[in-house]
Design a protein around this motif. Structure first.
Motif, PDB file in Angstrom:
ATOM      1  N   PHE A 262      -7.580 -11.498  19.888  1.00  0.00           N
ATOM      2  CA  PHE A 262      -6.791 -11.039  19.104  1.00  0.00           C
ATOM      3  C   PHE A 262      -6.488 -12.073  17.888  1.00  0.00           C
ATOM      4  CE2 PHE A 262      -2.238 -10.823  17.580  1.00  0.00           C
ATOM      5  CZ  PHE A 262      -2.029  -9.392  17.081  1.00  0.00           C
ATOM      6  N   CYS A 263      -6.433 -12.210  16.594  1.00  0.00           N
ATOM      7  CA  CYS A 263      -6.239 -12.909  15.675  1.00  0.00           C
ATOM      8  C   CYS A 263      -5.256 -12.476  14.615  1.00  0.00           C
ATOM      9  CB  CYS A 263      -7.658 -13.034  14.770  1.00  0.00           C
ATOM     10  SG  CYS A 263      -9.108 -13.584  15.808  1.00  0.00           S
ATOM     11  N   ILE A 264      -4.306 -13.299  14.239  1.00  0.00           N
ATOM     12  CA  ILE A 264      -3.278 -12.772  13.328  1.00  0.00           C
ATOM     13  C   ILE A 264      -3.138 -14.014  12.467  1.00  0.00           C
ATOM     14  CG2 ILE A 264      -1.671 -13.481  14.839  1.00  0.00           C
ATOM     15  CD1 ILE A 264       0.274 -11.012  13.733  1.00  0.00           C
ATOM     16  N   ALA A 265      -2.392 -13.484  11.200  1.00  0.00           N
ATOM     17  CA  ALA A 265      -2.141 -14.453  10.227  1.00  0.00           C
ATOM     18  C   ALA A 265      -1.366 -13.877   9.024  1.00  0.00           C
ATOM     19  CB  ALA A 265      -3.203 -15.603   9.590  1.00  0.00           C
ATOM     20  N   PHE A 266      -0.522 -14.521   8.160  1.00  0.00           N
ATOM     21  CA  PHE A 266       0.103 -13.956   6.961  1.00  0.00           C
ATOM     22  C   PHE A 266      -1.242 -13.923   5.776  1.00  0.00           C
ATOM     23  CE2 PHE A 266       4.230 -13.989   8.877  1.00  0.00           C
ATOM     24  CZ  PHE A 266       4.421 -12.644   8.982  1.00  0.00           C
ATOM     25  N   SER A 267      -1.036 -12.871   5.092  1.00  0.00           N
ATOM     26  CA  SER A 267      -1.944 -12.867   3.850  1.00  0.00           C
ATOM     27  C   SER A 267      -0.955 -12.633   2.589  1.00  0.00           C
ATOM     28  CB  SER A 267      -3.079 -12.089   3.657  1.00  0.00           C
ATOM     29  OG  SER A 267      -2.591 -10.727   3.888  1.00  0.00           O
ATOM     30  N   LYS A 268      -1.399 -13.072   1.321  1.00  0.00           N
ATOM     31  CA  LYS A 268      -0.749 -12.891  -0.009  1.00  0.00           C
ATOM     32  C   LYS A 268      -1.697 -11.923  -0.484  1.00  0.00           C
ATOM     33  CE  LYS A 268       0.370 -14.943  -4.517  1.00  0.00           C
ATOM     34  NZ  LYS A 268       0.416 -16.057  -5.319  1.00  0.00           N
ATOM     35  N   ARG A 269      -0.877 -10.661  -1.098  1.00  0.00           N
ATOM     36  CA  ARG A 269      -1.524  -9.615  -1.600  1.00  0.00           C
ATOM     37  C   ARG A 269      -1.875  -9.863  -2.971  1.00  0.00           C
ATOM     38  NH1 ARG A 269      -0.156  -3.199  -1.119  1.00  0.00           N
ATOM     39  NH2 ARG A 269      -2.051  -2.179  -1.686  1.00  0.00           N
ATOM     40  N   PHE A 270      -3.397  -9.344  -3.454  1.00  0.00           N
ATOM     41  CA  PHE A 270      -3.655  -9.648  -4.848  1.00  0.00           C
ATOM     42  C   PHE A 270      -3.957  -8.558  -5.660  1.00  0.00           C
ATOM     43  CE2 PHE A 270      -4.549 -13.735  -2.615  1.00  0.00           C
ATOM     44  CZ  PHE A 270      -4.094 -14.768  -3.778  1.00  0.00           C
ATOM     45  N   ASP A 271      -4.156  -7.337  -4.840  1.00  0.00           N
ATOM     46  CA  ASP A 271      -4.307  -5.876  -5.739  1.00  0.00           C
ATOM     47  C   ASP A 271      -3.211  -5.317  -6.094  1.00  0.00           C
ATOM     48  OD1 ASP A 271      -3.943  -3.649  -3.588  1.00  0.00           O
ATOM     49  OD2 ASP A 271      -4.265  -5.698  -2.653  1.00  0.00           O
ATOM     50  N   LYS A 272      -3.196  -4.397  -6.634  1.00  0.00           N
ATOM     51  CA  LYS A 272      -1.901  -3.283  -6.989  1.00  0.00           C
ATOM     52  C   LYS A 272      -2.200  -1.881  -6.526  1.00  0.00           C
ATOM     53  CE  LYS A 272      -0.490  -6.219 -10.911  1.00  0.00           C
ATOM     54  NZ  LYS A 272      -0.197  -6.107 -12.292  1.00  0.00           N
ATOM     55  N   GLY A 273      -2.837  -1.937  -5.155  1.00  0.00           N
ATOM     56  CA  GLY A 273      -3.367  -0.587  -4.674  1.00  0.00           C
ATOM     57  C   GLY A 273      -2.042   0.164  -4.220  1.00  0.00           C
ATOM     58  N   GLU A 274      -2.377   0.690  -2.862  1.00  0.00           N
ATOM     59  CA  GLU A 274      -1.550   1.729  -2.186  1.00  0.00           C
ATOM     60  C   GLU A 274      -0.408   0.901  -1.641  1.00  0.00           C
ATOM     61  OE1 GLU A 274      -2.118   4.354   1.833  1.00  0.00           O
ATOM     62  OE2 GLU A 274      -3.536   4.571   0.337  1.00  0.00           O
ATOM     63  N   LYS A 275       0.881   1.501  -1.616  1.00  0.00           N
ATOM     64  CA  LYS A 275       2.091   0.922  -1.271  1.00  0.00           C
ATOM     65  C   LYS A 275       2.122   1.089   0.355  1.00  0.00           C
ATOM     66  CE  LYS A 275       4.859   1.369  -5.217  1.00  0.00           C
ATOM     67  NZ  LYS A 275       6.119   2.127  -6.035  1.00  0.00           N
ATOM     68  N   PRO A 276       2.727   0.339   1.153  1.00  0.00           N
ATOM     69  CA  PRO A 276       3.038   0.436   2.464  1.00  0.00           C
ATOM     70  C   PRO A 276       3.881   1.673   2.877  1.00  0.00           C
ATOM     71  CG  PRO A 276       4.024  -1.292   1.786  1.00  0.00           C
ATOM     72  CD  PRO A 276       3.363  -1.187   0.521  1.00  0.00           C
ATOM     73  N   LYS A 277       3.779   2.302   4.021  1.00  0.00           N
ATOM     74  CA  LYS A 277       4.518   3.615   4.491  1.00  0.00           C
ATOM     75  C   LYS A 277       5.325   3.062   5.837  1.00  0.00           C
ATOM     76  CE  LYS A 277       0.378   5.532   5.681  1.00  0.00           C
ATOM     77  NZ  LYS A 277      -0.719   4.229   5.201  1.00  0.00           N
ATOM     78  N   THR A 278       6.184   3.879   6.065  1.00  0.00           N
ATOM     79  CA  THR A 278       7.003   3.618   7.347  1.00  0.00           C
ATOM     80  C   THR A 278       6.304   4.423   8.413  1.00  0.00           C
ATOM     81  OG1 THR A 278       8.495   5.656   6.649  1.00  0.00           O
ATOM     82  CG2 THR A 278       9.263   3.395   6.006  1.00  0.00           C
ATOM     83  N   SER A 279       5.766   5.235   8.317  1.00  0.00           N
ATOM     84  CA  SER A 279       4.923   6.221   9.464  1.00  0.00           C
ATOM     85  C   SER A 279       4.160   7.082   8.912  1.00  0.00           C
ATOM     86  CB  SER A 279       6.143   6.798  10.273  1.00  0.00           C
ATOM     87  OG  SER A 279       6.874   7.768   9.528  1.00  0.00           O
ATOM     88  N   GLY A 280       3.454   7.752   9.820  1.00  0.00           N
ATOM     89  CA  GLY A 280       2.664   8.940   9.504  1.00  0.00           C
ATOM     90  C   GLY A 280       1.143   8.434   9.694  1.00  0.00           C
ATOM     91  N   LEU A 281       0.291   9.299  10.548  1.00  0.00           N
ATOM     92  CA  LEU A 281      -1.223   9.082  10.445  1.00  0.00           C
ATOM     93  C   LEU A 281      -1.813   9.507   9.168  1.00  0.00           C
ATOM     94  CD1 LEU A 281      -1.465  10.604  14.053  1.00  0.00           C
ATOM     95  CD2 LEU A 281      -1.221   8.461  13.389  1.00  0.00           C
ATOM     96  N   TYR A 282      -2.791   8.570   9.079  1.00  0.00           N
ATOM     97  CA  TYR A 282      -3.781   9.155   7.848  1.00  0.00           C
ATOM     98  C   TYR A 282      -4.396  10.510   7.839  1.00  0.00           C
ATOM     99  CZ  TYR A 282      -7.344   8.906   4.378  1.00  0.00           C
ATOM    100  OH  TYR A 282      -8.256   9.287   3.042  1.00  0.00           O
ATOM    101  N   LYS A 283      -4.143  11.292   7.031  1.00  0.00           N
ATOM    102  CA  LYS A 283      -4.737  12.690   7.181  1.00  0.00           C
ATOM    103  C   LYS A 283      -5.748  12.898   5.807  1.00  0.00           C
ATOM    104  CE  LYS A 283      -0.803  14.548   9.473  1.00  0.00           C
ATOM    105  NZ  LYS A 283       0.454  15.583   9.285  1.00  0.00           N
ATOM    106  N   GLY A 284      -6.124  11.928   5.241  1.00  0.00           N
ATOM    107  CA  GLY A 284      -7.039  12.028   4.124  1.00  0.00           C
ATOM    108  C   GLY A 284      -8.395  12.292   4.413  1.00  0.00           C
TER     109      GLY A 284
END
Length: 237
Positions: A118-140
């Motif tokens: 297990f690895c974890i750290a915080f990142s800064k986001r540089f793109d302007k893509g998809e917004k985070p969501k509260t829940s829901g499985l990916y169905k695309g």
């Protein structure tokens, strides 16, 4: 550089979030990069169900969860992980509030026993893509390629290659803060994170992603980085 933030959890132990570079801003949105392998899928899925309400209470949101199903490139086995989870937090304080919750800590036993490497750290986001969501499985029906890399300690974002037709950048994040533990007056022990950043590419065509990854421009991009691994992933969230 902004000072570290910390919170007491059990006894004289604290969770500490420490800036990784001069541009780190701990009071602004951060994206936790969770990068690991699985030991027990059923237990990890149970853990996610148990802690979903805790994440919501601090306004945390999942952006992407993918599991590697085909290795495209492996330059270093030490960078080999199959699960990638990207989670949004409005600030470091929101994350610290989450991990100091006693019930959350109790439920985290399921995560500890269901994952490895297990690895974890915080990142800064540089793109302007998809917004985070509260829940829901990916169905695309899109395909995803995750590229994890180690570019060295450079306090500027990498320049991504020009996009090919049908390719979009879902997420581009680079390390901005470490997450660690401190017991009493001992030194902070940061969680392992042997990479500097992650880029997740999206396309409705698997062949388009593969061609993109093998293009001269992408090869030049990879050559500018240090160690890196790339995976074609199945998106879950």
């Amino acid at each position: 550089m902004e000072r570290s933030k910390s919170i007491k959890i059990i006894g004289d132990s604290k969770v500490v979030v420490s800036p990784a570079n001069e541009s780190t801003e701990l009071d602004r949105p951060l994206y936790a990069i969770n990068w690991f392998n699985l030991k027990r899928l059923w237990m990890y899925n149970l853990y996610n169900l148990l802690v979903a309400s805790h994440l919501k209470k601090v306004n945390g949101k999942a952006l992407y969860k993918g599991i590697g199903i085909k290795r495209i490139l492996e330059e270093d086995p030490e960078l080999d992980r199959r699960m990638l989870l990207v989670v949004y937090y409005p600030s470091a304080d929101a994350f610290l509030k989450l991990v100091s919750n006693r019930l959350f800590l109790l439920k985290s036993v399921f995560r500890i026993n269901s994952v490895k490497d297990f690895c974890i750290a915080f990142s800064k986001r540089f793109d302007k893509g998809e917004k985070p969501k509260t829940s829901g499985l990916y169905k695309g029906d899109c395909f995803y390629m995750a590229h994890v890399f180690h570019k060295g300690s450079v306090d500027t974002a990498i320049e991504l290659p020009s996009l090919s037709d049908g390719i979009t950048c879902l997420f581009h994040g680079e390390k901005t803060a470490d997450i660690g533990r401190q017991k009493g007056n001992e030194d902070v022990q940061n969680a392992p994170f042997p990479i500097e950043g992650v880029v997740v590419w999206e396309s409705k065509s698997k062949d388009a992603l593969l061609s993109f990854s093998e293009s001269p421009e992408y090869s030049e991009f990879k050559n500018r980085l240090g160690k890196s691994n790339m995976y074609l992933q199945k998106r879950i969230l």
